[in-house]
Design an enzyme around this catalytic site. Structure first.
Site, short mmCIF file in Angstrom:
data_model
loop_
_atom_site.label_atom_id
_atom_site.label_comp_id
_atom_site.label_asym_id
_atom_site.label_seq_id
_atom_site.Cartn_x
_atom_site.Cartn_y
_atom_site.Cartn_z
N SER A 166 0.84 -1.18 0.00
CA SER A 166 0.00 0.00 0.00
C SER A 166 0.88 1.24 0.00
CB SER A 166 -0.91 0.02 1.23
OG SER A 166 -0.15 0.03 2.43
N GLY A 168 2.34 2.89 -2.22
CA GLY A 168 3.52 2.90 -3.07
C GLY A 168 4.71 2.13 -2.56
N GLU A 278 -8.65 3.76 -9.52
CA GLU A 278 -7.53 4.53 -10.07
C GLU A 278 -7.42 4.28 -11.57
OE1 GLU A 278 -3.87 4.75 -7.57
OE2 GLU A 278 -4.90 3.18 -6.43
N GLU A 290 -5.94 0.37 -10.67
CA GLU A 290 -6.22 -0.40 -9.46
C GLU A 290 -7.56 0.02 -8.89
OE1 GLU A 290 -3.05 -0.02 -6.64
OE2 GLU A 290 -1.52 -0.80 -7.99
N ASP A 297 -6.79 7.29 -0.08
CA ASP A 297 -6.03 8.39 0.51
C ASP A 297 -6.12 9.68 -0.31
OD1 ASP A 297 -4.42 7.41 -1.55
OD2 ASP A 297 -2.73 6.90 -0.25
N THR A 298 -6.14 9.56 -1.64
CA THR A 298 -6.27 10.77 -2.46
C THR A 298 -7.61 11.46 -2.25
OG1 THR A 298 -7.13 9.55 -4.36
CG2 THR A 298 -4.74 9.84 -4.24
N ARG A 375 3.47 9.58 6.58
CA ARG A 375 2.42 10.60 6.44
C ARG A 375 1.79 10.83 7.81
NH1 ARG A 375 -0.83 8.70 1.75
NH2 ARG A 375 -1.90 7.35 3.22
#
Length: 404
Positions: A166, A168, A278, A290, A297-298, A375
């Site tokens: 997850s 990246g 995505e 995906e 999150d975006t 993050r």
């Protein structure tokens, strides 16, 4: 569904598997609707643990431990918020009528790794994707890139990812044969589950990528409708989201194709709730990348742009309530706040200065442990245009200083 009173015999109980910043917002949205919430994560004091009625720490990939906890709590609904879960246990529990899984146990299993969902999209549904191949050894990876395995070559540049990861983690862009070994080792070390299984994808020269938040909601399974939020544009570095904005300008043809792809994928997965689909876009052409069967999150940007954020939409859809995907701001953006330090129990300076940015807001996640690239929060901002909203969000994020 009737909604009861938390911590009473009438309670409507929802258990979240994964209690990071996204799970925390879902819990808050559920509690506002009178739901009793149970937060589960692999470490103590996760963001969702801090706001739920009860919290548990278990290894969610341990099928026996997961089954034992769900049988102990007996939630009406289980909401997976991460990929690394013993999904076979969820399938068995749902089949036995112990609980209901959102969107479904099958969807959670299919999307827990990139192989299941990519084969579903490309091979079952015939949806356009980048060229791809799965490899279980560095030799097989090199053969897929070169085309010596009998299939068309993936070629360079290409993208190598673990099948389970997850944000990246483990993802590399490979531009030459000299970079293949490092990409293999990074994917192997950063995947959610060890075992040397990667996907290698041909590189698509896209104009931009979007997340199309897709909501399946209705009062009964037979009455589910599909709703779409305005497209969310985003920037990723090494596969990790660093900023997002809404709406992403795109042609009517590309938007229609994006909605068609999202509708097909989510209908095949079934169930209800928010899906983060995505997609890559170049002109009027759209490729599936995906899908996450949960808030994305975006989509944090929706907390400042929409009548109901993606978290409120997910909570409402879970409970069979009406949803509203309207934007209420002309444009909005989010920008990630990274820790920049390795420490436990960090502090944040510059918060007041950050909130002096016009039409800005902050979400500090409360993660107990920081490392430089973790993050730790997000800045939000609205403005008349996307460019101005992005500038405001990035400036707001820049002013926040995490300190050890």
């Amino acid at each position: 569904m009737r909604i009861g009173t938390p911590l009473s015999p009438s309670a409507t109980k929802v258990l979240l598997l994964g209690s990071g910043e996204l799970g925390k917002e879902v819990i808050v949205a559920l509690q506002r609707l009178g739901v009793e919430t149970v937060a589960v994560d692999r470490y103590a004091n996760a963001p969702g643990h801090q706001v739920a009625h009860r919290a548990h720490v278990i290894a969610m990939t341990d099928a026996a431990a997961l089954t034992r906890l769900i049988e102990q709590e007996r939630p009406h609904i289980v909401v997976p918020e991460i990929e690394a879960i013993a999904t076979d246990a969820l399938v068995a529990l749902e089949a036995a009528g112990v609980t209901q899984v959102i969107p479904t146990a099958r969807a959670a299993k299919l999307t827990m790794n990139r192989e299941g969902i990519r084969r579903l999209a490309a091979e079952t549904l015939g949806i356009p994707t980048s060229p791809y191949c799965f490899a279980r050894s560095i030799g097989a990876l090199q053969a897929a890139i070169d085309g010596t395995d009998g299939a068309p070559p993936i070629g360079y540049p290409c993208v190598v990812k673990p099948v389970m990861s997850s944000s990246g983690k483990g993802q590399s862009v490979v531009r030459s044969k000299a970079e293949v070994a490092a990409a293999w080792q990074y994917a192997e070390s950063a995947g959610r589950v060890r075992g040397g299984h990667v996907i290698v994808e041909g590189f698509i020269d896209f104009d931009y990528e979007i997340t199309l938040l897709t909501v399946r909601a209705g009062s009964t399974e037979a009455a589910l409708d599909t709703h779409f939020c305005a497209p969310v544009g985003h920037v990723q570095i090494n596969g990790d989201y660093v900023e997002s904005w809404q709406p992403q300008p795109m042609s009517p043809v590309a938007l229609a194709k994006s909605r068609d792809i999202a509708a097909k994928v989510t209908a095949e997965l079934g169930g209800r709730g928010v899906f983060g689909v995505e997609l890559f876009v170049k002109g009027d052409h759209v490729w599936f990348s995906e899908v996450s069967p949960r808030p994305h999150d975006t989509g944090l940007v929706t907390m400042c742009t929409q009548a109901q954020s993606e978290f409120e939409l997910h909570a409402r859809a879970i409970l069979g309530l009406p949803v509203d995907t309207r934007m209420i701001a002309p444009a909005g953006a989010s920008a990630v706040i990274y820790a920049g330090v390795d420490a436990r129990g960090i502090a944040y300076e510059g918060v007041a200065h950050a909130l002096e940015v016009p039409n800005s807001d902050l979400r500090l996640f409360g993660k107990p442990e920081a490392y430089r690239t973790r993050r730790m929060g997000v800045a939000l901002a609205t403005a008349p245009t996307v460019d101005e909203a992005r500038d405001r969000a990035k400036e707001c994020a820049r002013r926040v200083r995490p300190t050890a």
